[in-house]
Motif scaffolding. Structure first.
Motif, mmCIF file in Angstrom:
data_model
loop_
_atom_site.group_PDB
_atom_site.id
_atom_site.type_symbol
_atom_site.label_atom_id
_atom_site.label_comp_id
_atom_site.label_asym_id
_atom_site.label_seq_id
_atom_site.Cartn_x
_atom_site.Cartn_y
_atom_site.Cartn_z
ATOM 1 N N ASN A 52 0.848 -1.184 0.000
ATOM 2 C CA ASN A 52 0.000 0.000 0.000
ATOM 3 C C ASN A 52 0.887 1.240 0.000
ATOM 4 N N ASN A 53 1.335 1.641 -1.171
ATOM 5 C CA ASN A 53 2.253 2.767 -1.296
ATOM 6 C C ASN A 53 1.457 4.029 -1.632
ATOM 7 N N PRO A 54 1.460 5.009 -0.732
ATOM 8 C CA PRO A 54 0.635 6.207 -0.956
ATOM 9 C C PRO A 54 1.082 7.000 -2.188
ATOM 10 N N ASN A 55 2.282 6.722 -2.646
ATOM 11 C CA ASN A 55 2.821 7.419 -3.814
ATOM 12 C C ASN A 55 2.034 7.098 -5.097
ATOM 13 N N ILE A 432 -10.366 -7.410 7.601
ATOM 14 C CA ILE A 432 -9.863 -7.457 6.212
ATOM 15 C C ILE A 432 -8.932 -6.270 5.953
ATOM 16 N N LYS A 433 -9.278 -5.111 6.521
ATOM 17 C CA LYS A 433 -8.396 -3.941 6.345
ATOM 18 C C LYS A 433 -7.038 -4.195 6.973
ATOM 19 N N ALA A 434 -7.050 -4.797 8.157
ATOM 20 C CA ALA A 434 -5.794 -5.068 8.870
ATOM 21 C C ALA A 434 -4.948 -6.066 8.083
ATOM 22 N N ILE A 435 -5.593 -7.079 7.517
ATOM 23 C CA ILE A 435 -4.865 -8.087 6.735
ATOM 24 C C ILE A 435 -4.248 -7.448 5.490
ATOM 25 N N GLN A 436 -5.023 -6.592 4.828
ATOM 26 C CA GLN A 436 -4.504 -5.951 3.615
ATOM 27 C C GLN A 436 -3.383 -4.965 3.952
ATOM 28 N N ASP A 438 -1.337 -5.274 6.497
ATOM 29 C CA ASP A 438 -0.181 -6.116 6.831
ATOM 30 C C ASP A 438 0.578 -6.501 5.558
ATOM 31 N N GLY A 439 -0.184 -6.893 4.529
ATOM 32 C CA GLY A 439 0.400 -7.080 3.204
ATOM 33 C C GLY A 439 1.074 -8.405 2.899
ATOM 34 N N ARG A 440 1.334 -9.233 3.892
ATOM 35 C CA ARG A 440 2.012 -10.499 3.593
ATOM 36 C C ARG A 440 1.152 -11.401 2.710
ATOM 37 N N ILE A 441 -0.142 -11.310 2.946
ATOM 38 C CA ILE A 441 -1.082 -12.059 2.106
ATOM 39 C C ILE A 441 -2.143 -11.082 1.605
ATOM 40 N N PHE A 442 -2.880 -11.495 0.592
ATOM 41 C CA PHE A 442 -3.984 -10.641 0.148
ATOM 42 C C PHE A 442 -5.267 -11.444 0.079
ATOM 43 N N ILE A 475 -3.873 -14.343 9.570
ATOM 44 C CA ILE A 475 -5.249 -14.155 10.042
ATOM 45 C C ILE A 475 -5.300 -14.210 11.571
ATOM 46 N N GLU A 476 -4.657 -15.226 12.142
ATOM 47 C CA GLU A 476 -4.707 -15.377 13.605
ATOM 48 C C GLU A 476 -4.034 -14.206 14.310
ATOM 49 N N GLU A 477 -2.910 -13.798 13.749
ATOM 50 C CA GLU A 477 -2.181 -12.672 14.326
ATOM 51 C C GLU A 477 -3.041 -11.410 14.324
ATOM 52 N N GLN A 478 -3.687 -11.153 13.206
ATOM 53 C CA GLN A 478 -4.473 -9.926 13.085
ATOM 54 C C GLN A 478 -5.719 -9.960 13.967
#
Ligand SMILES: *Cc1c(COP(=O)(O)O)cnc(C)c1O
Length: 486
Positions: A52-55, A432-436, A438-442, A475-478
């Motif tokens: 998620n690069n704001p650029n 779902i926002k937290a998972i996205q 985090d970025g390791r998975i989508f 998922i579990e972590e988030q």
């Protein structure tokens, strides 16, 4: 002839010849590009699934086209920073959202060959090999789904949406629905039907037709009994039941409609039966899954996406019509001087079977991987995806605090976390926002009967047990983080 003219030609030529550089430069550029591609694919295993690069690739704007070109090194640098380091890594195995695609390596090589050699794949007599190659791919798919390869025709298009457009236009022509008939024509579909179909119908001027949403059973499959009742009612009311759209793997949950029953009903009432197998179709390569698609061979038209279930790069779709003549009638151009040739030609030309005349030679990007890997590798990869989806479902079912949706018919598993104090929908939106982030998975999400679900779709050729297990960890972590336990 003036010397001036020759002088000007020579001057222009010194520049125009740059478009066909010397062998050494071609080799250099080729090596650099290949290196880029290999670095990219080797790094996929470790790189995030989503950045998620704001650029948002803004720097690209700093490189408008100049009179004098830049170096390949510079060009690749721009590509790396502006394309690779942001957004979704759709070619990585931890892309488990929406419907993942592919991008198998030999497809890229096929594209390279197709583009540099620039075969003209629109018309048989210009490039018999290119057209025959594409038609062989279509016949191979026809055999898989059970159409007669001798009488069906199809087209390799840019994707499911374009394929749907081709199918809907052919259906309308075959049914003879004139402008004045549109308002009485009825289209039957479900809430799960992909919006590409209604979009296509709008594009071809059938936006004012009557759209009937047929109810579904709890596994999101069209209720054939209700469908038949609706058709009877529509006939009694003076409408004209025209097109029935069945899905063989809905994008949202992977539901397969009862195709045999839908074929029976279409036959009984004279409807055009279209099956959207864009996502699901290639699972027919897997022996134990064939049965689930039974009835697809009785459809009038069908759509299947090699850029989904056959792991090809984006921009690879297919449409098939059981009665190939209807596709020809819908698209061939009477004005074409080629009409005289059609009778003697051994293969129909894509230009007579689709809206395109000049087109990308998409066949080679499918042909080369199928030849090099062999069909079995694809068959086993699809079996693996299906089994992984089963694994995901069973694992989530046993995980404390989670609720799973219906058992997967293909490779989409829906689930949500319910063991929370707050509103369940709200919690899962945050999840779902937290998972996205985090970025390791989508993963992506969906709303089913008012309930917010996370979607887990296994379809990438780089998704194996390892990637799936990483997903559970994330998922579990988030969930723990959101619950405030870590
Ligand atoms: C993806 C998809 C489409 C649309 O196809 P594109 O290739 O994205 O244009 C249509 N129907 C279904 C079931 C799909 O999964």
């Amino acid at each position: 002839m003036s010397d001036h003219l020759l002088e000007n030609i020579r001057q222009a030529e010194t520049f125009s010849k740059k478009l066909d550089p010397i062998l050494e430069i071609k080799e250099l550029w080729g090596k650099a590009s290949l290196e880029h591609v290999l670095n990219f694919s080797e790094s996929l295993a470790e790189s995030p699934a989503f950045i998620n690069n704001p650029n948002q690739a803004k720097k690209l704007l700093e490189f408008p086209f100049q009179e004098i070109g830049i170096s390949m090194e510079k060009a690749l640098e721009i590509i790396t920073s502006q394309l690779d380091e942001q957004g979704l890594k759709a070619s990585g195995g931890r892309h488990l959202g929406y419907v993942p695609g592919g991008g198998v390596y030999p497809s890229g090589l096929g594209d390279l060959i197709a583009a540099v050699c620039n075969y003209y794949a629109g018309v048989f007599y210009v490039s018999p090999g290119a057209v025959r190659m594409e038609n062989m791919i279509i016949r191979w798919v026809a055999e898989m789904i059970g159409y007669d390869p001798g009488t069906c025709q199809g087209n390799i298009s840019s994707g499911g949406s374009y394929s749907s457009l081709i199918a809907m236009h052919a259906a309308r022509e075959a049914l003879g629905i004139r402008a004045r008939d549109v308002e009485k024509a009825v289209i039957y579909l479900t809430k799960q039907t992909h919006h590409a179909l209604t979009k296509s119908l709008r594009v071809i001027g059938m936006g004012d037709a009557i759209y009937k949403i047929v109810p579904m059973d709890k596994q999101f499959r069209m209720d054939a009994q209700v469908l038949e009742q609706m058709i009877e009612n529509d006939i009694a009311a003076g409408f004209r039941p025209a097109i029935l759209i069945g899905s063989a793997g809905t994008t949202d949950v992977g539901a397969i409609d009862p195709l045999e029953q839908l074929a029976d009903i279409s036959g009984k009432y004279g409807l055009w039966f279209h099956v959207d197998a864009a996502y699901g179709g290639f699972f027919m390569l897997v022996d134990e899954m064939k049965k689930a698609f039974s009835g697809i061979e009785r459809s009038d038209s069908m759509v299947i996406d090699p850029h989904k279930g056959l792991f090809m790069p984006w921009g690879t779709g297919m449409v098939l019509l059981k009665d190939g003549k209807k596709l020809l009638q819908a698209f061939h151009s009477y004005a074409s001087y080629l009409q005289d040739l059609i009778e003697d030609e051994q293969e129909y030309s894509p230009a007579d079977l689709s809206p395109e005349l000049t087109k990308h030679f998409r066949g080679l990007r499918i042909w080369l991987p199928l030849q090099l890997f062999g069909v079995k590798s694809f068959r086993m990869a699809l079996r693996e995806k299906r089994l992984l989806a089963e694994y995901v479902y069973q694992k989530l079912k046993d995980m404390a605090g989670f609720e799973v949706g219906e058992p997967p018919q293909l490779t989409v598993v829906t689930f949500r976390y319910t063991d929370c104090q707050e509103d369940v929908n709200h919690f899962n939106e945050k999840l779902i926002k937290a998972i996205q982030q985090d970025g390791r998975i989508f993963l992506s999400s969906t709303l089913l009967e008012g309930k917010f679900y996370l979607r887990f779709t296994v379809l990438h050729f780089r998704t194996h047990l390892r990637e799936v297990n990483t997903c559970f960890e994330v998922i579990e972590e988030q969930v723990k983080k959101l619950q405030g336990f870590s």
